[in-house]
Write a protein that holds these residues in place. Structure first.
Motif, PDB file in Angstrom:
ATOM      1  N   TYR A 164       0.829  -1.198   0.000  1.00 30.21           N
ATOM      2  CA  TYR A 164       0.000   0.000   0.000  1.00 30.21           C
ATOM      3  C   TYR A 164       0.862   1.247   0.000  1.00 30.21           C
ATOM      4  O   TYR A 164       1.925   1.284   0.617  1.00 30.21           O
ATOM      5  N   GLU A 165       0.381   2.273  -0.697  1.00 33.36           N
ATOM      6  CA  GLU A 165       1.129   3.536  -0.753  1.00 33.36           C
ATOM      7  C   GLU A 165       0.772   4.411   0.448  1.00 33.36           C
ATOM      8  O   GLU A 165       0.091   5.424   0.314  1.00 33.36           O
ATOM      9  N   TYR A 166       1.237   3.981   1.622  1.00 35.86           N
ATOM     10  CA  TYR A 166       0.894   4.698   2.866  1.00 35.86           C
ATOM     11  C   TYR A 166       1.384   6.140   2.877  1.00 35.86           C
ATOM     12  O   TYR A 166       0.832   6.980   3.574  1.00 35.86           O
ATOM     13  N   ALA A 167       2.438   6.412   2.107  1.00 35.42           N
ATOM     14  CA  ALA A 167       3.036   7.739   2.165  1.00 35.42           C
ATOM     15  C   ALA A 167       2.199   8.792   1.443  1.00 35.42           C
ATOM     16  O   ALA A 167       2.383   9.978   1.652  1.00 35.42           O
ATOM     17  N   LYS A 168       1.282   8.347   0.583  1.00 37.39           N
ATOM     18  CA  LYS A 168       0.497   9.312  -0.188  1.00 37.39           C
ATOM     19  C   LYS A 168      -0.724   9.785   0.594  1.00 37.39           C
ATOM     20  O   LYS A 168      -1.517   8.960   1.060  1.00 37.39           O
ATOM     21  N   ALA A 169      -0.907  11.105   0.686  1.00 40.56           N
ATOM     22  CA  ALA A 169      -2.102  11.636   1.343  1.00 40.56           C
ATOM     23  C   ALA A 169      -3.296  11.579   0.401  1.00 40.56           C
ATOM     24  O   ALA A 169      -4.433  11.458   0.829  1.00 40.56           O
ATOM     25  N   LEU A 170      -3.013  11.678  -0.896  1.00 43.93           N
ATOM     26  CA  LEU A 170      -4.088  11.615  -1.881  1.00 43.93           C
ATOM     27  C   LEU A 170      -3.815  10.497  -2.874  1.00 43.93           C
ATOM     28  O   LEU A 170      -2.667  10.247  -3.256  1.00 43.93           O
ATOM     29  N   GLN A 171      -4.892   9.826  -3.295  1.00 43.07           N
ATOM     30  CA  GLN A 171      -4.827   8.765  -4.292  1.00 43.07           C
ATOM     31  C   GLN A 171      -3.822   7.656  -3.985  1.00 43.07           C
ATOM     32  O   GLN A 171      -3.120   7.199  -4.898  1.00 43.07           O
ATOM     33  N   PRO A 172      -3.727   7.208  -2.726  1.00 40.88           N
ATOM     34  CA  PRO A 172      -2.870   6.045  -2.480  1.00 40.88           C
ATOM     35  C   PRO A 172      -3.477   4.815  -3.146  1.00 40.88           C
ATOM     36  O   PRO A 172      -4.700   4.716  -3.268  1.00 40.88           O
ATOM     37  N   ARG A 173      -2.620   3.909  -3.592  1.00 37.12           N
ATOM     38  CA  ARG A 173      -3.098   2.713  -4.289  1.00 37.12           C
ATOM     39  C   ARG A 173      -2.691   1.436  -3.559  1.00 37.12           C
ATOM     40  O   ARG A 173      -1.652   1.413  -2.891  1.00 37.12           O
ATOM     41  N   VAL A 174      -3.504   0.406  -3.730  1.00 37.14           N
ATOM     42  CA  VAL A 174      -3.079  -0.949  -3.394  1.00 37.14           C
ATOM     43  C   VAL A 174      -2.145  -1.375  -4.517  1.00 37.14           C
ATOM     44  O   VAL A 174      -2.457  -1.197  -5.694  1.00 37.14           O
ATOM     45  N   MET A 175      -0.988  -1.904  -4.172  1.00 34.19           N
ATOM     46  CA  MET A 175       0.016  -2.207  -5.190  1.00 34.19           C
ATOM     47  C   MET A 175       0.306  -3.697  -5.204  1.00 34.19           C
ATOM     48  O   MET A 175       0.768  -4.266  -4.216  1.00 34.19           O
ATOM     49  N   LYS A 176      -0.008  -4.322  -6.342  1.00 38.96           N
ATOM     50  CA  LYS A 176       0.334  -5.743  -6.486  1.00 38.96           C
ATOM     51  C   LYS A 176       0.447  -6.084  -7.960  1.00 38.96           C
ATOM     52  O   LYS A 176      -0.097  -5.373  -8.815  1.00 38.96           O
TER      53      LYS A 176
ATOM     54  N   LEU B  32      -6.721  16.259  11.430  1.00 33.30           N
ATOM     55  CA  LEU B  32      -6.461  17.135  10.286  1.00 33.30           C
ATOM     56  C   LEU B  32      -5.069  16.867   9.718  1.00 33.30           C
ATOM     57  O   LEU B  32      -4.867  16.873   8.492  1.00 33.30           O
ATOM     58  N   GLY B  33      -4.119  16.587  10.610  1.00 39.04           N
ATOM     59  CA  GLY B  33      -2.764  16.267  10.157  1.00 39.04           C
ATOM     60  C   GLY B  33      -2.748  15.017   9.314  1.00 39.04           C
ATOM     61  O   GLY B  33      -2.139  14.970   8.235  1.00 39.04           O
ATOM     62  N   ARG B  34      -3.444  13.990   9.786  1.00 42.34           N
ATOM     63  CA  ARG B  34      -3.518  12.729   9.026  1.00 42.34           C
ATOM     64  C   ARG B  34      -4.120  12.972   7.639  1.00 42.34           C
ATOM     65  O   ARG B  34      -3.644  12.433   6.637  1.00 42.34           O
ATOM     66  N   MET B  35      -5.189  13.804   7.577  1.00 46.97           N
ATOM     67  CA  MET B  35      -5.838  14.051   6.298  1.00 46.97           C
ATOM     68  C   MET B  35      -4.917  14.830   5.358  1.00 46.97           C
ATOM     69  O   MET B  35      -4.980  14.698   4.148  1.00 46.97           O
ATOM     70  N   THR B  36      -4.030  15.640   5.917  1.00 47.90           N
ATOM     71  CA  THR B  36      -3.142  16.455   5.097  1.00 47.90           C
ATOM     72  C   THR B  36      -1.905  15.678   4.642  1.00 47.90           C
ATOM     73  O   THR B  36      -1.474  15.796   3.501  1.00 47.90           O
ATOM     74  N   PHE B  37      -1.346  14.881   5.553  1.00 52.43           N
ATOM     75  CA  PHE B  37      -0.040  14.283   5.247  1.00 52.43           C
ATOM     76  C   PHE B  37      -0.062  12.783   4.982  1.00 52.43           C
ATOM     77  O   PHE B  37       0.947  12.200   4.642  1.00 52.43           O
ATOM     78  N   GLY B  38      -1.208  12.148   5.172  1.00 53.36           N
ATOM     79  CA  GLY B  38      -1.275  10.723   4.853  1.00 53.36           C
ATOM     80  C   GLY B  38      -1.037   9.812   6.044  1.00 53.36           C
ATOM     81  O   GLY B  38      -0.684  10.255   7.138  1.00 53.36           O
ATOM     82  N   LEU B  39      -1.230   8.519   5.819  1.00 53.93           N
ATOM     83  CA  LEU B  39      -1.191   7.537   6.907  1.00 53.93           C
ATOM     84  C   LEU B  39       0.217   7.297   7.429  1.00 53.93           C
ATOM     85  O   LEU B  39       0.418   7.062   8.616  1.00 53.93           O
ATOM     86  N   GLN B  40       1.206   7.339   6.541  1.00 54.36           N
ATOM     87  CA  GLN B  40       2.546   6.935   6.949  1.00 54.36           C
ATOM     88  C   GLN B  40       3.115   7.810   8.059  1.00 54.36           C
ATOM     89  O   GLN B  40       3.753   7.328   8.978  1.00 54.36           O
ATOM     90  N   ARG B 112      -8.515   6.358   0.680  1.00 54.56           N
ATOM     91  CA  ARG B 112      -9.270   7.251  -0.206  1.00 54.56           C
ATOM     92  C   ARG B 112     -10.621   7.522   0.440  1.00 54.56           C
ATOM     93  O   ARG B 112     -11.663   7.087  -0.057  1.00 54.56           O
ATOM     94  N   TRP B 113     -10.583   8.247   1.550  1.00 51.41           N
ATOM     95  CA  TRP B 113     -11.791   8.499   2.350  1.00 51.41           C
ATOM     96  C   TRP B 113     -12.859   9.201   1.539  1.00 51.41           C
ATOM     97  O   TRP B 113     -14.052   9.017   1.768  1.00 51.41           O
ATOM     98  N   TYR B 114     -12.419   9.999   0.555  1.00 48.97           N
ATOM     99  CA  TYR B 114     -13.390  10.733  -0.271  1.00 48.97           C
ATOM    100  C   TYR B 114     -14.164   9.804  -1.205  1.00 48.97           C
ATOM    101  O   TYR B 114     -15.113  10.219  -1.843  1.00 48.97           O
ATOM    102  N   ASN B 115     -13.765   8.530  -1.259  1.00 42.60           N
ATOM    103  CA  ASN B 115     -14.517   7.545  -2.054  1.00 42.60           C
ATOM    104  C   ASN B 115     -15.445   6.701  -1.184  1.00 42.60           C
ATOM    105  O   ASN B 115     -15.988   5.707  -1.654  1.00 42.60           O
ATOM    106  N   VAL B 116     -15.625   7.112   0.066  1.00 41.06           N
ATOM    107  CA  VAL B 116     -16.359   6.259   1.008  1.00 41.06           C
ATOM    108  C   VAL B 116     -17.784   5.972   0.531  1.00 41.06           C
ATOM    109  O   VAL B 116     -18.385   4.964   0.887  1.00 41.06           O
ATOM    110  N   TRP B 117     -18.312   6.822  -0.320  1.00 45.55           N
ATOM    111  CA  TRP B 117     -19.681   6.648  -0.813  1.00 45.55           C
ATOM    112  C   TRP B 117     -19.777   5.642  -1.947  1.00 45.55           C
ATOM    113  O   TRP B 117     -20.874   5.260  -2.352  1.00 45.55           O
ATOM    114  N   HIS B 118     -18.655   5.194  -2.466  1.00 45.18           N
ATOM    115  CA  HIS B 118     -18.666   4.275  -3.620  1.00 45.18           C
ATOM    116  C   HIS B 118     -19.572   3.050  -3.470  1.00 45.18           C
ATOM    117  O   HIS B 118     -20.227   2.650  -4.429  1.00 45.18           O
ATOM    118  N   PRO B 119     -19.603   2.422  -2.264  1.00 44.32           N
ATOM    119  CA  PRO B 119     -20.443   1.210  -2.159  1.00 44.32           C
ATOM    120  C   PRO B 119     -21.933   1.457  -2.435  1.00 44.32           C
ATOM    121  O   PRO B 119     -22.678   0.514  -2.651  1.00 44.32           O
TER     122      PRO B 119
END
Lengths: 301, 414
Positions: A164-176, B32-40, B112-119
């Motif tokens: 997983y692209e954990y480093a991306k805040a936007l559009q992270p992808r599952v990678m396989k 807010l930090g998590r949303m700005t900088f990502g999970l890592q 991709r929290w902004y896709n949460v409505w996809h289901p």
């Protein structure tokens, strides 16, 4: 602590005895079929680890063919990394590891790791939006556009493949590994790794032919291989198949039973939701209880 | 009804509220930090450990602890036990906020929290996915909870809509809307109540099906095909203790006498629901012959015993004792342990039982992950406090602070 196949069967057999609630686990026509040789006419790859020289040319080909961070050609000349246990991740869909070396074996033994492209993929069964799919041609593909990033596929995969692209805040992808689906289906070419392999360790073809090729090899060279074609029956069969002379577990191929991994959850789901009868029955039952309570109340007053 | 729900009257900010506010502010900043900088940057999640405490606690435990909403609704509205009526509204508000915050917590975890409505889109429906069912049920049930809350809003504002200034023109339409909502809901509310209970049974159990998809990665101490049944039973078991837990905190916070008469009876119900769950767990482990693992040592065995003893057996023994049940402190401890026990169970199932086959490290949450979880709980508490002070949620027995302050106001007016 992992479950062996026997324990797993015992569980599935013993569990329902425990609770009446387990009556909601009937066999269902919708659930995954029993392990078979489905996808035998689809594409597959036979990995013969006894021919692998650990040259990493498959890694290089994969890196060039896929949307992963591009690496310099020369990086793949460094064979020393193969002695460190590596796993596929968000930057590499496939890696080659040395799994045995002299004096244990006459020559160093290498094994390539990537997505196995299961016949009944747990990742695709888990995926909430159907972003992961088993294509009729064999590949298990990923549609990033649908993905919500829940990573349930990673929880589900018995081979621990997706990164997983954990480093991306936007559009992270599952990678396989996607089995170069576009390339093999639309362009009629071999996957990049297979095309790059100089030593015939990788054979691309129809799964049925690969199975018979593997058995021919085993017969032709007795003692060269373990008497086991990994992926033929594991988790209901995989499109990628492995032959090796050393323990499969060392090639990151865990011991797995022949039942498809998502079989149990699909049975539970389709049992609970069979034509929506159980939920509606519960709704009706509760309604009856409610009505009887209220009529009793009125009668009492 | 001798007791009637009224808005609580008390200063909103106390020393305790301010401390909770501080935790909330820190947690929201991390969010807010998590949303700005990502999970890592903020989590210890990686390819080996794709799920952490945001799933195990914020989502799975949050939804389990909101179970009081459907258990109390079933007890009072479906099984007609009217004496417990005063417990329904606080439990409803807890459930409404619990589900809302489970979703907010989930968004932090989704890449991709902004896709949460996809289901919702039929083109993406995936009937094999347990998560799809959980997602749909949670979404619909959250809607049901909000609908069930509408009568409380109507009761508070009907005939009293009085917006100031330019908004005055809206008074009549809003009034009409409230009356329309009341007229509609009074006819259909039972449908929503039954739907709520049905949906809860479905997704509370399906949360237990989630990890059944990883049989080879799960410890047999927890992996069982009847995990969905155990999850439903534990949700039902924790529903009433959660109501006790909150009721005792509320009465302390708003300086009211605890409703011991009622809560002791609820504690008695908990003896049966928790006892049933405990028996089911023991029978399941016995049939699967999994007990040797419990004596094998290691972190999994330790966590198993903590869950079984601290989270199930001790509170069960306490609830079973009439002496403990009649004592507010004893009842509070028993309820708290049950709540903690279910939280530990969810942590165990989603994190402790999970062992990736190729692993070179274990998962432990970062400080940020813990702060975000704490911050969400704190924010929920603050909103709960605001709601019970604005709306008639909590029943005030006679001689409460509320009555006293009302009497005071009368005296002053005179």
């Amino acid at each position: 602590m992992s479950l062996r196949r026997r324990d797993f069967l015992k569980l599935t057999a013993a569990g329902p005895v425990a609770f009446a609630a387990a009556a909601t686990l009937p066999t269902s026509a919708h659930a995954s079929p029993a392990p078979d040789n489905a996808f035998d006419d689809a594409y597959g790859v036979l990995v013969d680890t006894t021919f692998c020289i650990g040259c990493r040319k498959c890694e290089w080909g994969c890196n060039e063919a896929n949307d992963v961070p591009r690496r310099a050609r020369t990086e793949f000349d460094d064979k020393s990394v193969t002695t460190v246990h590596r796993r596929p991740d968000a930057t590499a869909y496939t890696v080659v590891n040395q799994i045995a070396a002299p004096p244990e074996t006459p020559q160093p033994v290498y094994a390539k790791v990537q997505c196995m492209h299961c016949n009944h993929p747990a990742c695709a069964s888990a995926c909430i939006v159907g972003a992961l799919r088993k294509q009729p041609e064999g590949p298990v593909t990923y549609d990033a556009w649908k993905c919500i990033g829940c990573r349930y596929c990673m929880v589900a995969c018995p081979f621990q493949i997706p990164g997983y692209e954990y480093a991306k805040a936007l559009q992270p992808r599952v990678m396989k590994c996607g089995f170069c689906a576009e390339r093999i289906i639309k362009e009629g070419r071999k996957p990049a790794c297979v095309e790059n392999c100089p030593n015939e360790a990788l054979t691309f073809g129809r799964r049925r032919e690969l199975r018979s090729l593997a058995h021919q090899k085993a017969v032709a060279s007795p003692g060269r291989y373990l008497d086991h074609l990994y992926g033929e029956t594991e988790v209901g069969g995989t499109s990628w198949l492995y032959l090796t002379g050393v323990d499969f577990a060392r090639a990151d191929l865990p011991p797995l039973g022949s039942r498809p991994v998502p079989e149990l959850t699909e049975k539970i789901q389709h049992g609970v939701f069979k034509n929506f009868v159980p939920p509606l029955a519960l709704f009706g039952l509760l309604g009856l209880v409610m009505a009887s309570q209220h009529s009793g109340e009125n009668g009492g007053k | 009804m001798s007791e009637h729900a009224v808005p609580m009257r008390s200063p909103y900010f106390t020393r305790g509220t301010l401390a909770v506010l501080a935790v909330a502010v820190v947690g929201i900043s991390v969010y807010l930090g998590r949303m700005t900088f990502g999970l890592q940057t903020f989590t210890n999640l990686n390819d080996q450990w794709p799920w952490g405490i945001w799933i195990a606690l914020d989502v799975a435990t949050g939804i389990a602890l909101a179970a009081g909403g459907f258990t109390s609704a079933a007890l009072v509205h479906i099984f007609g036990r009217e004496r417990y009526h005063s417990l329904v509204r606080p439990a409803l508000v807890t459930a409404m906020l619990g589900y809302t915050f489970a979703v907010i917590g989930l968004l932090a975890d989704l890449g991709r929290w902004y896709n949460v409505w996809h289901p919702i889109l039929p083109s993406m429906w995936q009937g094999n996915s347990v998560l799809f069912e959980v997602g749909m049920c949670v979404m619909i049930y959250s809607g049901v909870l909000y609908i069930e809350f509408v009568p409380i809003v109507v009761e508070r504002f009907k005939g009293r809509v009085d917006l100031p200034g330019v908004l005055r023109a809206l008074n009549r339409p809003i009034e009409g809307l409230l009356r329309l909502a009341e007229a509609t809901l009074s006819r259909f509310i039972s449908v929503f109540i039954i739907a709520g209970v049905t949906l809860s049974c479905l997704h509370q159990s399906s949360l237990g099906t989630l990890m059944v998809i990883a049989p080879t990665k799960m410890s047999a101490l927890w992996f069982t095909p009847v995990m969905p049944a155990l999850f439903l039973m534990s949700a039902i078991a924790v529903g009433f203790p959660m109501i006790i837990f909150e009721s005792l905190i509320s009465s302390r916070s708003f300086r009211m006498a605890p409703e011991m008469n009622l809560l002791s009876r609820v504690g008695r119900i908990a003896t049966f629901t928790l006892g049933f769950y405990a028996v089911a767990k023991v029978v399941d482990l016995t049939i699967r012959e999994a007990w040797p693992l419990a004596f094998a040592g290691g972190s999994q065995a330790i966590m198993f015993w903590v869950e079984m003893i601290v989270g199930i057996l001790v509170p069960l023994a306490m609830f079973a004792s009439p002496r403990v049940r009649s004592n507010p402190r004893g009842l509070f401890v028993a309820a708290t342990l049950t709540v903690a026990g279910v939280a530990i169970n969810r942590l165990n199932v989603f994190l402790v039982a999970y062992r990736p086959p190729f692993s070179d490290r274990s998962y432990f949450p970062t400080f940020y992950e813990m702060l975000l979880t704490a911050g969400l709980i704190a924010t929920l508490v603050l909103i709960y406090r605001a709601i019970v002070m604005i709306f008639p949620v909590i029943a005030a027995p006679h001689g409460t602070a509320d009555d006293r302050s009302a009497a005071e106001n009368d005296r002053r007016a005179a």
